[in-house]
Structure formats: C-alpha cells, structure tokens
Design an enzyme around this catalytic site. Structure first.
Site, PDB file in Angstrom:
ATOM      1  N   GLU A 157     -32.580  10.495 -15.335  1.00  0.00           N
ATOM      2  CA  GLU A 157     -31.743   9.277 -14.782  1.00  0.00           C
ATOM      3  C   GLU A 157     -31.632   9.782 -13.196  1.00  0.00           C
ATOM      4  O   GLU A 157     -30.785  10.547 -12.916  1.00  0.00           O
ATOM      5  CB  GLU A 157     -30.682   9.084 -15.372  1.00  0.00           C
ATOM      6  CG  GLU A 157     -29.714  10.314 -16.039  1.00  0.00           C
ATOM      7  CD  GLU A 157     -28.359  10.142 -16.148  1.00  0.00           C
ATOM      8  OE1 GLU A 157     -27.892   9.135 -16.575  1.00  0.00           O
ATOM      9  OE2 GLU A 157     -27.761  10.928 -15.575  1.00  0.00           O
ATOM     10  N   LYS A 180     -21.139   2.952 -22.025  1.00  0.00           N
ATOM     11  CA  LYS A 180     -20.056   3.532 -21.187  1.00  0.00           C
ATOM     12  C   LYS A 180     -18.870   3.359 -21.812  1.00  0.00           C
ATOM     13  O   LYS A 180     -18.612   2.951 -22.777  1.00  0.00           O
ATOM     14  CB  LYS A 180     -20.646   3.216 -19.944  1.00  0.00           C
ATOM     15  CG  LYS A 180     -21.911   3.435 -19.491  1.00  0.00           C
ATOM     16  CD  LYS A 180     -22.386   3.480 -18.118  1.00  0.00           C
ATOM     17  CE  LYS A 180     -23.850   3.648 -17.660  1.00  0.00           C
ATOM     18  NZ  LYS A 180     -24.016   3.890 -16.149  1.00  0.00           N
ATOM     19  N   SER A 205     -31.193   1.911 -14.313  1.00  0.00           N
ATOM     20  CA  SER A 205     -31.304   0.707 -14.193  1.00  0.00           C
ATOM     21  C   SER A 205     -32.755   0.148 -14.593  1.00  0.00           C
ATOM     22  O   SER A 205     -33.268  -0.916 -14.099  1.00  0.00           O
ATOM     23  CB  SER A 205     -31.279   0.446 -12.487  1.00  0.00           C
ATOM     24  OG  SER A 205     -30.186   0.604 -12.073  1.00  0.00           O
ATOM     25  N   GLU A 243     -22.654  10.619 -14.545  1.00  0.00           N
ATOM     26  CA  GLU A 243     -21.078  10.417 -14.395  1.00  0.00           C
ATOM     27  C   GLU A 243     -20.232  11.541 -14.824  1.00  0.00           C
ATOM     28  O   GLU A 243     -19.092  11.673 -14.183  1.00  0.00           O
ATOM     29  CB  GLU A 243     -20.786   8.972 -15.101  1.00  0.00           C
ATOM     30  CG  GLU A 243     -21.465   7.750 -14.471  1.00  0.00           C
ATOM     31  CD  GLU A 243     -21.840   6.507 -15.397  1.00  0.00           C
ATOM     32  OE1 GLU A 243     -22.462   5.726 -14.907  1.00  0.00           O
ATOM     33  OE2 GLU A 243     -21.465   6.465 -16.662  1.00  0.00           O
ATOM     34  N   ASN A 288     -26.738   2.754 -23.949  1.00  0.00           N
ATOM     35  CA  ASN A 288     -25.299   3.442 -23.451  1.00  0.00           C
ATOM     36  C   ASN A 288     -24.138   2.659 -22.983  1.00  0.00           C
ATOM     37  O   ASN A 288     -24.344   1.910 -21.793  1.00  0.00           O
ATOM     38  CB  ASN A 288     -25.535   4.579 -22.183  1.00  0.00           C
ATOM     39  CG  ASN A 288     -24.372   5.305 -21.640  1.00  0.00           C
ATOM     40  OD1 ASN A 288     -23.074   5.084 -22.372  1.00  0.00           O
ATOM     41  ND2 ASN A 288     -24.440   5.893 -20.662  1.00  0.00           N
ATOM     42  N   HIS A 320     -24.289  13.236 -18.683  1.00  0.00           N
ATOM     43  CA  HIS A 320     -24.724  12.181 -17.802  1.00  0.00           C
ATOM     44  C   HIS A 320     -24.357  12.397 -16.498  1.00  0.00           C
ATOM     45  O   HIS A 320     -23.214  13.079 -16.265  1.00  0.00           O
ATOM     46  CB  HIS A 320     -24.112  10.901 -18.604  1.00  0.00           C
ATOM     47  CG  HIS A 320     -24.502   9.763 -18.030  1.00  0.00           C
ATOM     48  ND1 HIS A 320     -23.927   9.119 -16.811  1.00  0.00           N
ATOM     49  CD2 HIS A 320     -25.341   8.657 -18.469  1.00  0.00           C
ATOM     50  CE1 HIS A 320     -24.597   8.085 -16.569  1.00  0.00           C
ATOM     51  NE2 HIS A 320     -25.561   7.713 -17.447  1.00  0.00           N
TER      52      HIS A 320
END
Length: 250
Positions: A168, A14, A212, A99, A12, A97
C-alpha cells in the site's frame, strides 16, 4: 501467482461501522459471495468481531481484525491478543498498516512480532508495506518495502509462506491517487522475488494491492501478474463498489 490461486479481496473497514449498518452491509453482500467467487474477507473493529462472527458463520465470507498485540497476555491495558481474536474465529489480522506505523509509532520490529503472534495462533497476518510520497520521489521505494518485509521474514522464517502481504503506497491511501498498474506490478514483483528467496512456497503467498483500489481501477490492477487481490478501504463500505471489485477479481 499460482495458476489456480483464487484472488483474495479484503475489506478494511478502519474505524467505521455500527451494529446496524454492519449487519445491513453484510446481509447484502453474503448472498452475492459464494465459493465460486474470489476469497472475500472483512477486517472489522474489535468490538464487532462477535456480531460479525455470528452474521458470517456458515457463509462463504471470512472475517478478521485490524490489529493485534505484540504481547501474548498480561498487563497491557487496551490491547487485544491473538488468542482473543482466535476466540472469535478471526481468519485474518492486518498488521503494520501505514496508519498504525504513522499514528502509533509501530516499527518494523513491532510489525514482525505481531505477525509472529498471529501465526502462532493460527491466524493469517496481512502484512502491510509501502512507501511515502517523499520516499518514492527520492527513489527509495524498493529499499523501503524490502526493509519492511525483511523484518517479518527474519522473525518468521519458514512460516513466511503462511502470510499475506499487502503493498500500500502511503501516498495512495485515502487520497484518490492510485499507483498505475505498472507501478504496482513493479513493486509486487520485487516483493515476490524477496519471498522466493526466503521460501520455496512463495508463489502461494497472496500479494494484495492496497491504496485507493476502487470499482474503476480494480480490473486493470488485478490483471497484473503478481497482484493477487486487494486490501480495500473506503470502497469496502459501499456495497456496489465492493461487489464490482469482487467481480473483477473473480
């Protein structure tokens, strides 16, 4: 996990990249990724779908997008539809996601609709679920991830075996903190059981760990029974790191 199911590693990117550095990264990765490795895809910012399609066509690597509109077509300025993603042969799209849930107010219902649009266009949605640190400390992890996945199952019914799920933990994204392999496996097993209750084909659903994942911890995480791959953020932009994660998954 199905015994012969290849692991899936998705980068990803981003909101990172430019034409030159994307090309340099992919040209370094492509020769190292064959049909013998695990399945590898990169999810790129929408403006780069055309160039990434041109670069990766005919290679073993796949590509996808990071978001899709919940609407099919119409007066939604700035939105990108599933049909548009399909025009660039996107194989995957990330939906929900953390975010996007956090900064763009996406709800479980929005995420379920986005997954539905992707499936209708023949694109595999990578459905993200995960709890915040506060929720984990209150012992709500299972409740949160089950609620998030339930919305997608409810909206997509028998198509649910066509999705990818990514767990996640929000507290482990970009923080350098990682769930321990045991913590991650516990949540993956909960999600697998929920998928099994909804579909006879749940064992073919890849459940990825995102949060991570890096060169140092990938092997231990990927050794867990229900961890079928990774959704990799920062490490997917570093060739050596991404390749070592792919090697651990192959």
């Amino acid at each position: 996990m199905g015994f012969h199911m290849k692991k899936l590693i998705v980068g990803n990117w981003k909101m990172n990249g430019d034409l030159a550095s994307n090309a340099a990264l992919l040209q370094t990765l492509m020769p190292k990724i064959t049909s013998a490795t695990c399945t590898v895809a990169v999810c790129v910012a929408a403006p780069y779908l055309a160039s990434v399609q041109a670069l990766l066509s005919g290679s073993a690597m796949q590509w996808g997008a990071q978001d899709v509109s919940q609407h099919e077509v119409g007066a939604y300025t700035g939105e990108v539809s599933a049909a548009m993603l399909r025009d660039f042969s996107a194989r995957y799209v990330i939906v929900g996601h953390s975010e996007r849930r956090q900064y763009h107010g996406e709800t479980d219902v929005h995420v379920a609709l986005k997954a539905q649009r992707a499936l209708a266009a023949g694109i595999t949605p990578i459905v993200c679920v995960g709890e915040t640190l506060a929720e984990r400390e209150l012992g709500q992890t299972e409740e949160i991830v089950k609620r998030q996945l339930a919305a997608v199952i409810h909206a997509n019914g028998h198509c649910i075996s066509e999705i990818v799920v990514a767990y996640e933990p929000v507290w482990a994204i970009g923080t350098g903190k990682t769930a321990s392999p045991e913590q991650a496996q516990h949540v993956h097993a909960v999600l697998r059981a929920q998928l099994r209750a909804a579909s006879a084909h749940a064992d073919k659903v890849h459940i990825l760990y995102g949060g991570s994942m890096n060169a140092a911890n990938a092997q231990q995480l990927l050794a867990q029974a229900d961890i079928d791959g990774g959704l990799v953020g920062g490490a997917s932009l570093k060739t050596a790191d991404f390749l070592s994660i792919i090697a651990a998954a192959s």
